[in-house]
Design an enzyme around this catalytic site. Structure first.
Site, mmCIF file in Angstrom:
data_model
loop_
_atom_site.group_PDB
_atom_site.id
_atom_site.type_symbol
_atom_site.label_atom_id
_atom_site.label_comp_id
_atom_site.label_asym_id
_atom_site.label_seq_id
_atom_site.Cartn_x
_atom_site.Cartn_y
_atom_site.Cartn_z
ATOM 1 N N GLU A 68 0.847 -1.186 0.000
ATOM 2 C CA GLU A 68 0.000 0.000 0.000
ATOM 3 C C GLU A 68 0.883 1.236 0.000
ATOM 4 O O GLU A 68 1.899 1.287 0.704
ATOM 5 C CB GLU A 68 -0.897 0.041 1.247
ATOM 6 C CG GLU A 68 -1.754 1.316 1.327
ATOM 7 C CD GLU A 68 -2.476 1.451 2.650
ATOM 8 O OE1 GLU A 68 -3.520 0.796 2.805
ATOM 9 O OE2 GLU A 68 -2.000 2.206 3.530
ATOM 10 N N ARG A 109 -16.282 2.613 4.227
ATOM 11 C CA ARG A 109 -17.072 3.747 4.702
ATOM 12 C C ARG A 109 -16.163 4.955 4.796
ATOM 13 O O ARG A 109 -16.496 6.053 4.365
ATOM 14 C CB ARG A 109 -17.700 3.470 6.081
ATOM 15 C CG ARG A 109 -18.671 4.591 6.517
ATOM 16 C CD ARG A 109 -18.847 4.663 8.009
ATOM 17 N NE ARG A 109 -17.640 5.130 8.680
ATOM 18 C CZ ARG A 109 -17.529 5.245 9.991
ATOM 19 N NH1 ARG A 109 -18.533 4.910 10.766
ATOM 20 N NH2 ARG A 109 -16.393 5.677 10.537
#
Length: 283
Positions: A10, A100
């Site tokens: 990442e 979210r």
């Protein structure tokens, strides 16, 4: 993941006023390890989404690996979501981590059309079936969840909405991770698990990341903080050794994927990979 353990990284985009060159250089070094994919975050509330697209595009155009974009519900209306997902697909980016997202300071809701990640997952699966969808998992439960059972119930909803695999939040407590895996399997969550590894490189960020996410600091890590906290170089050395051991612990548990949060520090990640004996899982 059905054939072997995946291996990935990442990265995060630089701020708008910062140059892209250091990150592009970092990516070139990461490509050497032949990762199955590289995911790219963006800031709270969708900030830096333009930079996120630049990075995903650069990864795609490199031809070296698959870009996975993060995408949140924060501040996003359906029309905007549709436009941005269409843009990703036009760039050839069809892997996404649907979240979210963390509320920006002062926010108590997403202020978008979706309040929960499972709603975003369902929207993507229904309207953009081309995407491979990752969902987030929290081995020590999301800090805002009332209980582990409640958090696992939300994970099951994300699976049933169309998620393809789980990418986990950092977790330094391997026993907690094992317990979580047992519990999600009992709850009918069958998705493969990509275990997120946050390297231990400096004291304050390590403490900040664990505390802000409600994660445990195991005794061994606490001892490193207590013993080397005032010596950055010694802390980094001990932290890298701890990270290598953590990688071994996770691999020995039979994880489906190993996902290293690079913090955009390829040199430190290279040391960890070398000491862990990983050249390329593909080889």
């Amino acid at each position: 993941m059905k054939k072997r353990m995946s291996f990935s990284f990442e990265v995060f985009p630089p701020k708008a006023e910062q140059s892209m060159e250091p990150l592009l250089d970092t990516l070139e070094h990461l490509y050497a390890y032949k990762p199955d994919f590289i995911s790219c975050t963006y800031g709270a509330g969708g900030t830096n989404v333009g930079r996120n697209m630049e990075i995903c595009k650069a990864i795609k155009e490199s031809g070296k690996t698959i870009p996975v974009t993060h995408y949140t519900c924060i501040g996003n209306k359906k029309e905007k979501i549709r436009e941005e997902l269409e843009t990703y697909l036009k760039m050839g980016v069809n892997h996404i981590l649907a979240l979210r997202g963390d509320f920006p300071k002062g926010w108590q809701e997403t202020r978008g059309d979706f309040d929960h990640a499972n709603e975003l997952v369902e929207y993507i699966r229904t309207n953009f079936p081309e995407f491979c969808i990752a969902v987030a998992g929290n081995p020590e439960k999301h800090i805002q969840a009332g209980s582990l059972k409640e958090d696992i119930a939300h994970l099951r909803l994300k699976q049933d909405a169309g998620g393809d695999y789980i990418m986990t939040q950092l977790c330094y407590d391997v026993k907690n991770y094992q317990h979580w895996v047992e519990q999600i399997r009992k709850a009918g969550v069958t998705l493969p698990i990509d275990a997120g590894i946050m390297p231990v490189l400096s004291k304050d960020p390590t403490i900040r990341m664990t505390v802000s996410n409600g994660c445990s600091i195991p005794k061994e890590l606490a001892e490193i903080i207590g013993k080397y906290g005032d010596s950055p170089e010694d802390f980094k050395k001990a932290g890298k050794e701890y990270t290598v051991k953590l990688i071994y612990d996770y691999i020995n548990m039979g994880i489906d994927g190993l996902h290293i949060y690079t913090l955009n520090k390829w040199q430190d990640v290279a040391d960890i990979i070398k000491n862990a004996g990983i050249r390329s899982i593909k080889e």
